[in-house]
Design a protein around this motif. Structure first.
Motif, PDB file in Angstrom:
ATOM      1  N   CYS A  58       0.856  -1.186   0.000  1.00  0.00           N
ATOM      2  CA  CYS A  58       0.000   0.000   0.000  1.00  0.00           C
ATOM      3  C   CYS A  58       0.892   1.236   0.000  1.00  0.00           C
ATOM      4  N   ASN A  59       0.291   2.385  -0.242  1.00  0.00           N
ATOM      5  CA  ASN A  59       1.064   3.610  -0.403  1.00  0.00           C
ATOM      6  C   ASN A  59       1.865   3.975   0.840  1.00  0.00           C
ATOM      7  N   ALA A  60       1.307   3.733   2.019  1.00  0.00           N
ATOM      8  CA  ALA A  60       1.996   4.115   3.253  1.00  0.00           C
ATOM      9  C   ALA A  60       3.315   3.372   3.429  1.00  0.00           C
ATOM     10  N   GLN A  61       3.466   2.218   2.791  1.00  0.00           N
ATOM     11  CA  GLN A  61       4.673   1.411   2.954  1.00  0.00           C
ATOM     12  C   GLN A  61       5.747   1.748   1.920  1.00  0.00           C
ATOM     13  N   MET A  62       5.478   2.654   1.013  1.00  0.00           N
ATOM     14  CA  MET A  62       6.459   2.960  -0.038  1.00  0.00           C
ATOM     15  C   MET A  62       7.728   3.569   0.543  1.00  0.00           C
ATOM     16  N   THR A  63       8.855   3.161   0.003  1.00  0.00           N
ATOM     17  CA  THR A  63      10.138   3.748   0.372  1.00  0.00           C
ATOM     18  C   THR A  63      10.290   5.094  -0.322  1.00  0.00           C
ATOM     19  N   THR A  64      11.374   5.802   0.021  1.00  0.00           N
ATOM     20  CA  THR A  64      11.629   7.100  -0.604  1.00  0.00           C
ATOM     21  C   THR A  64      11.782   6.967  -2.117  1.00  0.00           C
ATOM     22  N   ALA A  65      12.488   5.926  -2.541  1.00  0.00           N
ATOM     23  CA  ALA A  65      12.690   5.721  -3.975  1.00  0.00           C
ATOM     24  C   ALA A  65      11.364   5.461  -4.687  1.00  0.00           C
ATOM     25  N   LEU A  66      10.499   4.638  -4.081  1.00  0.00           N
ATOM     26  CA  LEU A  66       9.209   4.347  -4.689  1.00  0.00           C
ATOM     27  C   LEU A  66       8.317   5.583  -4.690  1.00  0.00           C
ATOM     28  N   THR A  67       8.416   6.392  -3.629  1.00  0.00           N
ATOM     29  CA  THR A  67       7.620   7.617  -3.569  1.00  0.00           C
ATOM     30  C   THR A  67       8.011   8.558  -4.701  1.00  0.00           C
ATOM     31  N   ARG A  68       9.303   8.702  -4.938  1.00  0.00           N
ATOM     32  CA  ARG A  68       9.762   9.566  -6.039  1.00  0.00           C
ATOM     33  C   ARG A  68       9.300   9.041  -7.387  1.00  0.00           C
ATOM     34  N   ARG A  69       9.259   7.726  -7.509  1.00  0.00           N
ATOM     35  CA  ARG A  69       8.904   7.135  -8.799  1.00  0.00           C
ATOM     36  C   ARG A  69       7.406   7.234  -9.088  1.00  0.00           C
ATOM     37  N   PHE A  70       6.583   6.968  -8.048  1.00  0.00           N
ATOM     38  CA  PHE A  70       5.147   6.852  -8.279  1.00  0.00           C
ATOM     39  C   PHE A  70       4.345   8.071  -7.832  1.00  0.00           C
ATOM     40  N   CYS A  71       5.003   9.065  -7.258  1.00  0.00           N
ATOM     41  CA  CYS A  71       4.280  10.259  -6.795  1.00  0.00           C
ATOM     42  C   CYS A  71       4.864  11.536  -7.402  1.00  0.00           C
ATOM     43  N   PRO A  72       5.049  11.573  -8.707  1.00  0.00           N
ATOM     44  CA  PRO A  72       5.591  12.805  -9.304  1.00  0.00           C
ATOM     45  C   PRO A  72       4.560  13.934  -9.244  1.00  0.00           C
ATOM     46  N   LEU A  73       5.064  15.157  -9.107  1.00  0.00           N
ATOM     47  CA  LEU A  73       4.195  16.325  -9.046  1.00  0.00           C
ATOM     48  C   LEU A  73       4.456  17.231 -10.248  1.00  0.00           C
ATOM     49  N   SER A  74       3.423  17.929 -10.647  1.00  0.00           N
ATOM     50  CA  SER A  74       3.561  18.925 -11.713  1.00  0.00           C
ATOM     51  C   SER A  74       4.305  20.134 -11.170  1.00  0.00           C
ATOM     52  N   PRO A  75       4.810  21.041 -12.036  1.00  0.00           N
ATOM     53  CA  PRO A  75       5.468  22.257 -11.544  1.00  0.00           C
ATOM     54  C   PRO A  75       4.567  23.063 -10.612  1.00  0.00           C
ATOM     55  N   GLU A  76       3.266  23.136 -10.923  1.00  0.00           N
ATOM     56  CA  GLU A  76       2.347  23.862 -10.039  1.00  0.00           C
ATOM     57  C   GLU A  76       2.234  23.178  -8.681  1.00  0.00           C
ATOM     58  N   GLY A  77       2.202  21.853  -8.706  1.00  0.00           N
ATOM     59  CA  GLY A  77       2.136  21.111  -7.453  1.00  0.00           C
ATOM     60  C   GLY A  77       3.382  21.304  -6.606  1.00  0.00           C
ATOM     61  N   LEU A  78       4.546  21.340  -7.251  1.00  0.00           N
ATOM     62  CA  LEU A  78       5.791  21.558  -6.521  1.00  0.00           C
ATOM     63  C   LEU A  78       5.811  22.940  -5.872  1.00  0.00           C
ATOM     64  N   ARG A  79       5.308  23.942  -6.578  1.00  0.00           N
ATOM     65  CA  ARG A  79       5.274  25.286  -5.991  1.00  0.00           C
ATOM     66  C   ARG A  79       4.322  25.339  -4.797  1.00  0.00           C
ATOM     67  N   LEU A  80       3.179  24.670  -4.926  1.00  0.00           N
ATOM     68  CA  LEU A  80       2.222  24.638  -3.818  1.00  0.00           C
ATOM     69  C   LEU A  80       2.837  23.941  -2.596  1.00  0.00           C
ATOM     70  N   LEU A  81       3.521  22.850  -2.833  1.00  0.00           N
ATOM     71  CA  LEU A  81       4.121  22.117  -1.721  1.00  0.00           C
ATOM     72  C   LEU A  81       5.268  22.906  -1.110  1.00  0.00           C
ATOM     73  N   GLU A  82       6.029  23.613  -1.917  1.00  0.00           N
ATOM     74  CA  GLU A  82       7.115  24.440  -1.394  1.00  0.00           C
ATOM     75  C   GLU A  82       6.569  25.517  -0.457  1.00  0.00           C
ATOM     76  N   THR A  83       5.471  26.149  -0.861  1.00  0.00           N
ATOM     77  CA  THR A  83       4.859  27.178  -0.017  1.00  0.00           C
ATOM     78  C   THR A  83       4.392  26.586   1.312  1.00  0.00           C
ATOM     79  N   ALA A  84       3.771  25.398   1.251  1.00  0.00           N
ATOM     80  CA  ALA A  84       3.295  24.751   2.474  1.00  0.00           C
ATOM     81  C   ALA A  84       4.456  24.372   3.379  1.00  0.00           C
TER      82      ALA A  84
END
Length: 509
Positions: free
Chosen positions: A434-460
Motif C-alpha cells: 500500500c502507499n503508506a509502505q512505499m520507500t523514498t525511492a518508490l515515492t519519487r517514482r510513483f508520486c511525481p508532481l507537476s510544476p504547479e504542485g511543486l510550488r504549492l508544496l514548497e509554499t506549504a
C-alpha cells in the motif's frame, strides 16, 4: 530403555523442534529434567506422575531422565507434559515407540489425566509441516488452529488414556478439519457500522483515505466529539484479510495466548486499544522470554491510542521503530526475536488539557503555554510518522438529530478495496502492498508532481515548517487520494487536500 518423542516450542512467533528424550535406568526412583527447563517445565514431573497414575497406568520405579534437546535453548511452559508422559510409557513398553514416528506432540496435563490447551500451536504446526512431520497430536481446544495448516493430519485428544489407545491402534483419536476459505468468506464485524456516526463527514473522508493507503491518523477534538466511535469503525472499512494475513494474525494471537479455545482462524482485522497506563513491554513486547505486545497483536489491523498525550513519553517513543519498519526486534542475552508489527496507528487527543481549545461554544481555561506543553507531549518525530492529522469538532445538534445516514461501511469499503487494487498493481513485486509502505525511492517514482504542485508544496513546507518526513507523507497521501478518485496522476486538488491533513503543524507553528 530409551524413547524419543518429537515436540515443538515457540521462540518469538516461530517454532522450533524439541526432541523429548526419556531414559529409564536402574537405580533409586528419581525424576530429572535437563535441557535448560524453566520452573513450569521442572514442575512437569509432578503433573506427569499424577496424570499417569490417575489414568490407570504404572509409574516406573526407576531413575527417569528427561532431556529436552537442543539443550542450549531455554524451555518454558507446560506443553512438554504430554510428550514426557508418552516418552515414559513408550520407554516402559506400554506401546511401541515406532507409533511416535512422524508425529509431533504438545499438551499440558492435568492431575486427572485430562489434556489442557497450550499456546503457540499454530506456529508449531507450521513448523511441523516444514520439517516433514505427517501428523500432530494436540489438545482438543487447539485442534482447529492446528488444522489450518494444509497437508498435516491433526489428531485431538481430551485425555491421556485416549492418546495411548490411539497409539496402540485400539481407537483412533478424532481428526480436526478446517476449511480456511469458508471461514474467511463468512467473516464479518456485526453491530458496528460507519453510518451510525452522525456528521463528521470530513473525518470520515480522512479515515477513508487512511484505510485506502494504510496511513496513520491522529484525531484532535473536544470530549464527546466522536473520536473513539470513529476509530472503532475504521476496521469495518479496511479490506478483508487474505489467508496469509489471517495466518500471521492468528499466529501472533496463538503465541500470546489470546486466541479463544476452539477458534481456528482470526478472520477480521484486529483492533487493539490499550489503556494509557500500559508499560513499554506491554505495548512493544518483551519479558525474560519475549512475548508479543499490543503493537504485534494489532498486526494487519488497527492500534488505537485514546488520550494520546496521557501515555508515558517513553511508551510513545518506542513506537517509532515499528511504525517505520513494521517489525519489533527484541534482544535478550539468550536470543533475538522479531515480532511482526505492521499496523495502522490511530490516535485521539484533546486540543488542550481542558479539552475545549478552539471550541466556539465552550470557553477554554488553558493558557497558551499550557496548550503548547500539552501538545508537546507528543514528540515531533512521532508526529511526523502520523500521516493524517484531523480536527474533530463537536457535532451540531441538527446533525445529531438528523434521520439521514451517510454511506455504510460496506459502501465505503468497496472504494477502499478498489484503491488498494490499484496500488497492488502498481507495487507488484516490490515487497510493499500500500502507499503508506512505499520507500523514498518508490515515492519519487510513483508520486511525481507537476510544476504547479511543486510550488504549492514548497509554499506549504515554508509556512508550516514541515520536516522532510512530512514532505514524504504528503506525497503518499496525495497518491492515495488520487487512487480513490481513479486518477493516474496527482492533481492540485489531491495535493491541496493532503496538505490540509497537517493540522497540528499549523497549530504548533
Amino acid at each position: 530403555m530409551l524413547a524419543t518423542v518429537t515436540s515443538l516450542a515457540v521462540m518469538g512467533v516461530n517454532a522450533y523442534p524439541v526432541q523429548v528424550e526419556v531414559d529409564l535406568a536402574p537405580g533409586l526412583p528419581a525424576f530429572y529434567t535437563v535441557g535448560l527447563p524453566d520452573g513450569a517445565v521442572r514442575e512437569s514431573k509432578e503433573r506427569v506422575r499424577a496424570a499417569l497414575i490417575n489414568s490407570g497406568f504404572f509409574m516406573p520405579v526407576n531413575r527417569i531422565t528427561v532431556n529436552l534437546a537442543p539443550a542450549d535453548i531455554k524451555k518454558e511452559g507446560a506443553a512438554f507434559d504430554l510428550p514426557m508422559a508418552l516418552g515414559i510409557l513408550a520407554a516402559s513398553g506400554a506401546f511401541p515407540a515406532e507409533a511416535l514416528l512422524g508425529l509431533g506432540v504438545v499438551g499440558e496435563l492435568a492431575l486427572d489425566g485430562s489434556i489442557r490447551p497450550v499456546r503457540g500451536v499454530l506456529p508449531m504446526s507450521v513448523r511441523a509441516r516444514q520439517d516433514g512431520l505427517t501428523a500432530m497430536l494436540v489438545p482438543e481446544g487447539n485442534g482447529p488452529e492446528a488444522a489450518v495448516v494444509d497437508g498435516l493430519k491433526v489428531f485431538t485428544a481430551r485425555r491421556l488414556d485416549q492418546v495411548v489407545a490411539h497409539l496402540v491402534g485400539r481407537r483412533e483419536c478424532p481428526q480436526a478439519e478446517v476449511r480456511p476459505e469458508m471461514l474467511l468468506a463468512a467473516a464479518g464485524r456485526e453491530g458496528v457500522d460507519l453510518n451510525e456516526v452522525r456528521g463528521q463527514e470530513h473525518v470520515k473522508r480522512a479515515l477513508t483515505i487512511a484505510a485506502a493507503g494504510g496511513h496513520n491518523v491522529l484525531m484532535v477534538g473536544p470530549p464527546g466529539s466522536g473520536k473513539t466511535m470513529l476509530a472503532r469503525r475504521l476496521p469495518t472499512i479496511l479490506p478483508p484479510l487474505t489467508f496469509p494475513e489471517a495466518l500471521q494474525v492468528t499466529q501472533v494471537a496463538s503465541v500470546a495466548g489470546v486466541l479463544p479455545a476452539g477458534q481456528a482462524l482470526i478472520t477480521t482485522r484486529p483492533f487493539r486499544s490499550p489503556h494509557h497506563t500500559v508499560s513499554d513491554a506491554g505495548l512493544i513486547g518483551g519479558g525474560t522470554i519475549p512475548r508479543p505486545g499490543e503493537v504485534s497483536l494489532a498486526h494487519q489491523g488497527v492500534l488505537f491510542l485514546d488520550e494520546l498525550p496521557e501515555f508515558k513519553k517513553s511508551v510513545l517513543e518506542v513506537l517509532r521503530q515499528p511504525l517505520e519498519s513494521g517489525v519489533v526486534t527484541i534482544t535478550r542475552a539468550a536470543a533475538t526475536v522479531d515480532f511482526p508489527a505492521r499496523f495502522m496507528l490511530v490516535g485521539a487527543m484533546n486540543p488542550c488539557p481542558c479539552g475545549y481549545y478552539g471550541d466556539p461554544k465552550r470557553q477554554c481555561t488553558c493558557s497558551p503555554q499550557q496548550v503548547r506543553n500539552y501538545l508537546s507531549r507528543v514528540s515531533g518525530p512521532l508526529l511526523d510518522r502520523i500521516d493524517l492529522q484531523v480536527e474533530v469538532p463537536a457535532v451540531p445538534f441538527k446533525e445529531l438529530a438528523a434521520d439521514t445516514a451517510g454511506p455504510s461501511s460496506t459502501e465505503v469499503r468497496a472504494g477502499v478495496i478498489a484503491a488498494r487494487s490499484r496500488q497492488a498493481q502498481r507495487l507488484t513485486g516490490r515487497g510493499v502492498f500500500c502507499n503508506a509502505q512505499m520507500t523514498t525511492a518508490l515515492t519519487r517514482r510513483f508520486c511525481p508532481l507537476s510544476p504547479e504542485g511543486l510550488r504549492l508544496l514548497e509554499t506549504a513546507m515554508e509556512r508550516l515548517k514541515l520536516s522532510a518526513r512530512a514532505y514524504s507523507r504528503i506525497h503518499k497521501i496525495a497518491r492515495t487520494i488520487a487512487d480513490l478518485e481513479g486518477s493516474q496522476s496527482i492533481e492540485l486538488p489531491h495535493l491541496s487536500e493532503a496538505i490540509g491533513y497537517r493540522s497540528l503543524d499549523r497549530v504548533v507553528a
